[in-house]
Scaffold this active site. Structure first.
Site, mmCIF file in Angstrom:
data_model
loop_
_atom_site.group_PDB
_atom_site.id
_atom_site.type_symbol
_atom_site.label_atom_id
_atom_site.label_comp_id
_atom_site.label_asym_id
_atom_site.label_seq_id
_atom_site.Cartn_x
_atom_site.Cartn_y
_atom_site.Cartn_z
ATOM 1 N N SER A 43 -4.897 -11.836 1.668
ATOM 2 C CA SER A 43 -5.624 -13.122 1.700
ATOM 3 C C SER A 43 -6.762 -13.015 2.710
ATOM 4 C CB SER A 43 -4.661 -14.257 2.091
ATOM 5 O OG SER A 43 -4.219 -14.088 3.422
ATOM 6 N N GLU A 52 0.825 -1.197 0.000
ATOM 7 C CA GLU A 52 0.000 0.000 0.000
ATOM 8 C C GLU A 52 0.863 1.252 0.000
ATOM 9 O OE1 GLU A 52 -0.113 -2.433 2.460
ATOM 10 O OE2 GLU A 52 -1.492 -3.512 1.131
HETATM 11 N N1 HPA Z 1 0.623 -5.029 3.070
HETATM 12 C C1 HPA Z 1 -0.081 -5.979 2.452
HETATM 13 N N2 HPA Z 1 0.146 -7.262 2.607
HETATM 14 C C2 HPA Z 1 1.117 -7.631 3.452
HETATM 15 C C3 HPA Z 1 1.879 -6.698 4.154
HETATM 16 C C4 HPA Z 1 1.618 -5.311 3.954
HETATM 17 O O1 HPA Z 1 2.260 -4.427 4.533
HETATM 18 N N3 HPA Z 1 2.761 -7.391 4.915
HETATM 19 C C5 HPA Z 1 2.515 -8.717 4.690
HETATM 20 N N4 HPA Z 1 1.523 -8.860 3.803
#
Ligand code: HPA
Length: 274
Positions: free
Chosen positions: A208, A189
């Site tokens: 997920s 993000e």
């Molecule tokens: N964002 C989205 N998915 C993730 C993140 C994250 O910061 N860390 C582990 N999976």
């Protein structure tokens, strides 16, 4: 066989193949082990069969890793069986929501009543550093997709079972709970998106779990969600988000969270004796 089976028909075929290949007619608990969680398998019980997922209908080679995972049947000390779904399909793999939900539907068709979904997630809360385990109490589905088709108006209040969370807290009373926001990924993000998610009530971010939970609730499964914080989400801390650093964080936490998860599984399974 129907050349174009519905998701439920395909899951029924998969469950039949699973029963034939494992020799186990009925599984009670299913687990999907996300980043960092895989070490729990050998602590949960004795593996009685491990089948390459690609040999079971509906599971195909993962576009990401170049190989599929496995489906593993594990006999717990109670004599009941856990199904380890080592073949999670993420939405970002581009195989569609049917593939994302197939493991969950197969578990349901195999007799499973309780589904434990684990994941690695970013934390939008500075007070939850990497290594924190969080019980998922609700989700924000920010994928703009549903795994359900047709008029499946499924109630998602208490989608994450309060009963199972209470059992997990009997094992570790210090476990916090939080709202998991699923994003489509595979990119992480932006800091602005994390501020938005925080404003919406999200505590954890990942790629997920929410879609799987929706499919599980349609199938009538009781769901426990467990997140391992692998990193502060974008903008929450100084450091950049780095996939390799996340993997290292998961490896560090692995022995501790494997023990925790195995103890939670034993506690949940033990309820069946009482
Ligand atoms: N964002 C989205 N998915 C993730 C993140 C994250 O910061 N860390 C582990 N999976």
């Amino acid at each position: 066989m129907d050349a174009n089976p519905s998701p439920t028909q395909l899951a029924t075929q998969a469950a039949a193949a699973l029963a034939e290949r494992t020799g186990i007619d009925r599984h009670d608990i299913a687990l999907t082990l996300g980043s960092g969680w895989a070490g729990a398998v050998d602590l949960i019980g004795e593996t009685v069969a491990e089948i390459p997922a690609s040999e079971i209908p509906g599971f195909s080679a993962s576009g990401v890793h170049g190989h599929t995972g496995t489906l593993r049947s594990v006999r717990m000390p109670s004599g009941r069986h856990a199904l380890l779904i080592g073949a999670r399909t993420h939405l970002y793999e581009g195989r569609g929501v049917r593939a994302v939900a197939h493991g969950v539907r197969t578990a349901a068709a195999a007799g499973v009543r309780i589904l434990i979904l684990t994941n690695g997630a970013g934390s939008a809360k500075s007070e939850w550093p990497a290594g924190t385990v969080v019980l998922v109490c609700d989700h924000l589905n920010l994928t703009a997709r549903s795994p359900l088709e047709g008029a499946a108006f499924v109630d998602l209040a208490d989608a994450y079972s309060p009963r199972l969370r209470a059992l997990a807290r009997q094992v570790d009373p210090s476990l916090p709970s939080g709202v998991y926001a699923q994003l489509p990924g595979p990119h992480y993000e932006t800091p602005a998106e994390i501020r938005m998610i925080r404003a919406l009530g999200g505590d954890l971010v990942g790629m997920s779990t929410a879609l799987e939970t929706i499919a599980a609730r349609e199938a009538g499964l009781e769901v426990l969600g467990l997140s391992l914080v692998t990193n502060p989400a974008a903008g929450v801390a100084q450091e950049r988000i780095d996939h390799l650093a996340l993997m290292a964080e998961s490896r560090n936490a692995a022995p501790r969270i494997a023990r925790l998860l195995a103890d939670i599984v034993a506690r949940i399974d033990g309820e069946n004796d009482e």
